[in-house]
Design a protein around this motif. Structure first.
Motif, PDB file in Angstrom:
ATOM      1  N   GLU A 171       0.827  -1.209   0.000  1.00 27.35           N
ATOM      2  CA  GLU A 171       0.000   0.000   0.000  1.00 27.35           C
ATOM      3  C   GLU A 171       0.859   1.254   0.000  1.00 27.35           C
ATOM      4  O   GLU A 171       0.536   2.239  -0.674  1.00 27.35           O
ATOM      5  CB  GLU A 171      -0.939  -0.006   1.210  1.00 27.35           C
ATOM      6  N   ILE A 172       1.957   1.239   0.744  1.00 28.93           N
ATOM      7  CA  ILE A 172       2.864   2.389   0.735  1.00 28.93           C
ATOM      8  C   ILE A 172       3.513   2.520  -0.633  1.00 28.93           C
ATOM      9  O   ILE A 172       3.624   3.623  -1.177  1.00 28.93           O
ATOM     10  CB  ILE A 172       3.923   2.263   1.847  1.00 28.93           C
ATOM     11  N   HIS A 173       3.931   1.407  -1.201  1.00 32.34           N
ATOM     12  CA  HIS A 173       4.522   1.445  -2.546  1.00 32.34           C
ATOM     13  C   HIS A 173       3.532   2.016  -3.555  1.00 32.34           C
ATOM     14  O   HIS A 173       3.874   2.873  -4.364  1.00 32.34           O
ATOM     15  CB  HIS A 173       4.944   0.029  -2.963  1.00 32.34           C
ATOM     16  N   ASP A 174       2.282   1.569  -3.491  1.00 39.61           N
ATOM     17  CA  ASP A 174       1.258   2.077  -4.405  1.00 39.61           C
ATOM     18  C   ASP A 174       0.923   3.533  -4.115  1.00 39.61           C
ATOM     19  O   ASP A 174       0.633   4.297  -5.034  1.00 39.61           O
ATOM     20  CB  ASP A 174      -0.009   1.230  -4.318  1.00 39.61           C
ATOM     21  N   GLY A 175       0.966   3.929  -2.839  1.00 37.93           N
ATOM     22  CA  GLY A 175       0.660   5.307  -2.472  1.00 37.93           C
ATOM     23  C   GLY A 175       1.664   6.296  -3.009  1.00 37.93           C
ATOM     24  O   GLY A 175       1.328   7.441  -3.325  1.00 37.93           O
ATOM     25  N   GLU A 176       2.923   5.876  -3.097  1.00 41.47           N
ATOM     26  CA  GLU A 176       3.939   6.758  -3.647  1.00 41.47           C
ATOM     27  C   GLU A 176       3.817   6.882  -5.162  1.00 41.47           C
ATOM     28  O   GLU A 176       4.333   7.808  -5.755  1.00 41.47           O
ATOM     29  CB  GLU A 176       5.336   6.256  -3.259  1.00 41.47           C
TER      30      GLU A 176
END
Length: 172
Positions: free
Chosen positions: A131-136
């Motif tokens: 989710e953090i990877h996708d959020g960036e």
């Protein structure tokens, strides 16, 4: 041996009942309109650690170790590779714990099976990392995918997701 098994099941039932009562208390006295998100996350994390220690004893340190290592990876590595490293490390540690539990300790004797909850924690860890990877990458994501993304600025929420007694994943 049967006594140990029923004792652990009793601890789990007591913990579930306490978690339900705590959720009501959490909703009434730590309502979002009355309390800051930081306080809510700290209380949820401390309760999660206490419940894990109550149910699994010192085996709960594996939960903290796995979460701590992968959280360190999330902080130290770049966003572009963080999700891959967290997945490999979390699954590797889970596999290591399962193999040592089966082959090093006597599998015929009952021991607290902490690897079941570790599977859930592994799923949470990899979910947060992805989710953090996708959020960036938010500008490049389709609209339906943005809803499930998370940014690195939600560190407190990520710690609560990994260690908290609630399992809601809300990152703003």
């Amino acid at each position: 041996m049967l006594f140990l098994r029923s004792d652990i099941q009793t601890n789990l039932k007591i913990c579930q009942l306490c978690a339900l009562l705590t959720a009501v208390w959490f909703r009434l006295y730590l309502h979002p309109s009355k309390t800051s998100p930081f306080v809510r996350h700290v209380v949820a994390t401390l309760l999660g650690i206490y419940f894990a220690l109550f149910c699994f004893g010192w085996y709960a340190l594996h939960f903290l170790l796995q979460s701590g290592i992968t959280y360190g990876i999330m902080i130290l590595t770049g966003v572009e590779h963080m999700h891959k490293y967290c997945l490999v490390v979390a699954l590797g540690y889970l596999s290591f714990c399962q193999i040592t539990r089966v082959y090093v300790f006597d599998y015929g004797m009952y021991s607290a099976d902490f690897t079941g909850p570790m599977m859930v924690i592994t799923q949470k860890i990899t979910s947060v990392a992805f989710e953090i990877h996708d959020g960036e990458l938010l500008p490049h994501l389709p609209h339906w995918h943005r809803h499930h993304s998370c940014s690195q600025s939600c560190e407190t929420q990520c710690k609560t997701i990994l260690l908290g007694f609630t399992s809601s994943q809300v990152c703003v």
